[in-house]
Design an enzyme around this catalytic site. Structure first.
Site, mmCIF file in Angstrom:
data_model
loop_
_atom_site.group_PDB
_atom_site.id
_atom_site.type_symbol
_atom_site.label_atom_id
_atom_site.label_comp_id
_atom_site.label_asym_id
_atom_site.label_seq_id
_atom_site.Cartn_x
_atom_site.Cartn_y
_atom_site.Cartn_z
ATOM 1 N N ASN A 37 10.561 -14.597 -12.063
ATOM 2 C CA ASN A 37 11.873 -14.204 -11.547
ATOM 3 C C ASN A 37 11.787 -13.099 -10.486
ATOM 4 O O ASN A 37 11.203 -12.044 -10.719
ATOM 5 C CB ASN A 37 12.733 -13.721 -12.723
ATOM 6 C CG ASN A 37 14.219 -13.799 -12.434
ATOM 7 O OD1 ASN A 37 14.634 -14.457 -11.473
ATOM 8 N ND2 ASN A 37 15.011 -13.142 -13.250
ATOM 9 N N ASP A 211 18.243 -5.431 -27.249
ATOM 10 C CA ASP A 211 17.222 -5.205 -26.218
ATOM 11 C C ASP A 211 17.509 -3.885 -25.507
ATOM 12 O O ASP A 211 18.555 -3.734 -24.871
ATOM 13 C CB ASP A 211 17.285 -6.377 -25.212
ATOM 14 C CG ASP A 211 16.112 -6.393 -24.254
ATOM 15 O OD1 ASP A 211 15.366 -5.399 -24.202
ATOM 16 O OD2 ASP A 211 15.949 -7.415 -23.547
ATOM 17 N N GLU A 340 13.930 -16.918 -28.432
ATOM 18 C CA GLU A 340 15.138 -16.568 -27.659
ATOM 19 C C GLU A 340 15.723 -17.818 -27.007
ATOM 20 O O GLU A 340 14.989 -18.674 -26.514
ATOM 21 C CB GLU A 340 14.770 -15.548 -26.570
ATOM 22 C CG GLU A 340 15.965 -15.113 -25.737
ATOM 23 C CD GLU A 340 15.605 -14.035 -24.698
ATOM 24 O OE1 GLU A 340 14.407 -13.802 -24.461
ATOM 25 O OE2 GLU A 340 16.539 -13.431 -24.144
HETATM 26 O O1 CS2 Z 1 15.130 -10.296 -23.286
HETATM 27 C C1 CS2 Z 1 15.388 -10.890 -22.280
HETATM 28 O O2 CS2 Z 1 15.739 -12.050 -22.206
HETATM 29 C C2 CS2 Z 1 15.282 -10.126 -21.009
HETATM 30 O O3 CS2 Z 1 14.870 -8.856 -21.119
HETATM 31 C C3 CS2 Z 1 15.433 -10.811 -19.750
HETATM 32 O O4 CS2 Z 1 16.798 -11.020 -19.520
HETATM 33 C C4 CS2 Z 1 14.795 -10.165 -18.537
HETATM 34 O O5 CS2 Z 1 15.568 -9.127 -18.086
HETATM 35 C C5 CS2 Z 1 14.644 -11.211 -17.492
HETATM 36 O O6 CS2 Z 1 13.867 -12.244 -17.983
HETATM 37 C C6 CS2 Z 1 14.054 -10.646 -16.215
HETATM 38 O O7 CS2 Z 1 13.772 -11.670 -15.348
HETATM 39 MG MG MG Z 2 14.140 -8.506 -23.084
#
Ligand code: CS2
Ligand code: MG
Length: 403
Positions: A37, A211, A340
């Site tokens: 990303n 998070d 996730e």
């Molecule tokens: O836990 C998560 O999913 C993240 O921390 C992501 O959203 C992260 O910020 C992105 O993958 C960055 O590209």
């Molecule tokens: Mg994360």
């Protein structure tokens, strides 16, 4: 079975996604996710200039040897660009091998260790109330585990919260990095109230995750973990930047809140100390950024020795190809914790038809041979690349901080 051709496909059906397609002389092909990303084209150049020319003519079955060749052969080891490029090749080759065996990938890895894979969804809101509504929506959809993030009063932008109400959250949300503001004191005071409200409304059974996105120092993280123990979090993620692995000793001295780390890791060396000293409970390094199945399997095996379980990263910047392969891995890996899940837009699902399915808070990878994810190249071609950057974070006084 020789590798006849390989090409990189870049598409942006709402967000940039990079895919490597490897075609063999027997007509079988496999695909791998190569999305990093905000740095997508760096991986494209790495693959096109340095990897693909060296792959042509190699035996597609020799996954381990090709992995070692690309890793050792680069001389400049590790790093997200290198390891994402290697992962793309690795995932495509496992896809091919499983298709050649006419088996779903989890069978080649060793078969099922469980019937289905528990996932967590994302509930976000500009404040506690709207986040609770989002938790309710997820519970209704069947999720057994939900990550909760909400806006912090007095901080105009917060990680994990959509720009506008009703919009999806996408971290890479502007051409050049947007500038966010961070205030640790405000966050530490407010966020325990969110967990209290979730427990109060949804009871004890729902798994709650959160998070921190690397924003605290170890002692602040220890304090947060300790102050929220009564809410029984499934995990507290990335509570401090993990380049400082020994920082986690300090956190562990202060709290029993379970810790998850590793979405930015790309090799076993990034997490060796954390795992061997049992400083974390979940390892989040995932297939696309950590060298593919061949390497992440080694991380998972090391983790198993120390009671650390997997909790793979699964944000929308990991394509359906990574998600599909991850679900096969999750179905097999003995020390599975959770996966996730951040749903992709419909357009993305159309570009990447897949066999995996969601039901009642869980996923199954499906029984299609390979990892079960394909790419519709004609459709992909309709969505040209568009530069998008992740934000940067500054403290209120302007000091650059961790985003
Ligand atoms: O836990 C998560 O999913 C993240 O921390 C992501 O959203 C992260 O910020 C992105 O993958 C960055 O590209
Ligand atoms: Mg994360």
């Amino acid at each position: 079975m020789k590798i006849k051709e390989a090409r990189v496909i870049v598409t942006c059906p709402g967000r940039n996604l990079v895919t490597l397609k490897i075609v063999t002389d027997e007509g079988l092909y496999g695909i791998g996710d190569a999305t990093l990303n905000g740095r997508e084209l760096a991986v494209v150049a790495y693959l096109e200039e340095h990897v693909i020319p060296a792959l042509i003519g190699r035996d597609a079955h020799r996954i381990e040897d090709i992995w070692q060749y690309l890793y050792r052969g680069a001389y400049w080891r590790r790093g997200p660009v290198t390891m994402t490029a290697i992962a793309a090749v690795d995932l495509a080759l496992w896809d091919i091998k499983a298709k050649a065996a006419n088996m779903p990938l989890y069978q080649l890895l060793g078969g099922k260790s469980r019937e289905q894979v528990m996932v967590y969804g994302h509930a976000t809101g500009k404040d506690i109330e709207s986040c609770l509504d989002e938790v309710a929506r997820h519970v209704e959809l069947g999720y057994k585990a939900v990550r909760v993030q909400c806006g912090i009063p007095g901080i105009p932008t917060t990680y994990g919260v959509a720009k506008r109400e009703g919009e999806r959250y996408e971290p890479a949300d502007s051409d050049l990095p947007a500038e966010h503001v961070w205030d640790t004191a405000k966050y530490l005071k407010y966020v325990p109230k969110l967990f209290a409200a979730v427990r109060e409304r949804f009871g004890d059974d729902l798994h709650i995750l959160h998070d921190v996105h690397h924003r605290l120092t170890p002692i602040e993280a220890g304090r947060l973990g300790k102050s929220v123990e009564e809410f029984n979090l499934f995990w507290l993620e990335d509570c401090t930047p993990a380049e400082n692995q020994e920082g986690f000793r300090l956190i562990r001295q202060h709290t029993t809140t379970p810790l998850a780390v590793g979405e930015v890791f790309n090799s076993i060396h990034d997490c060796r100390e954390l795992i061997q000293e049992q400083l974390i409970d979940y390892i989040r390094a995932t297939l696309v950024h950590a060298g593919g199945i061949t390497h992440v399997r080694r991380i998972a095996d090391l983790a198993a020795l120390y009671h650390v379980r997997t909790g793979f990263h699964g944000a929308t910047d990991l394509s359906p190809v990574c998600m599909g392969a991850a679900l096969h891995f999750d179905t097999w890996v003995p020390n599975f914790g959770i996966q996730e899940h951040m749903p992709h837009e419909e357009r993305i699902d159309e570009v990447f038809p897949h066999a995996y399915r969601f039901e009642d808070g869980h996923f199954t990878p499906g029984e299609a041979p390979g990892h079960g994810v394909d790419i519709n190249e004609d459709l992909a071609a309709r969505y040209p690349y568009k530069r998008a950057s992740l934000p940067v974070n500054r403290l209120v006084d302007g000091t650059l901080w961790h985003w």
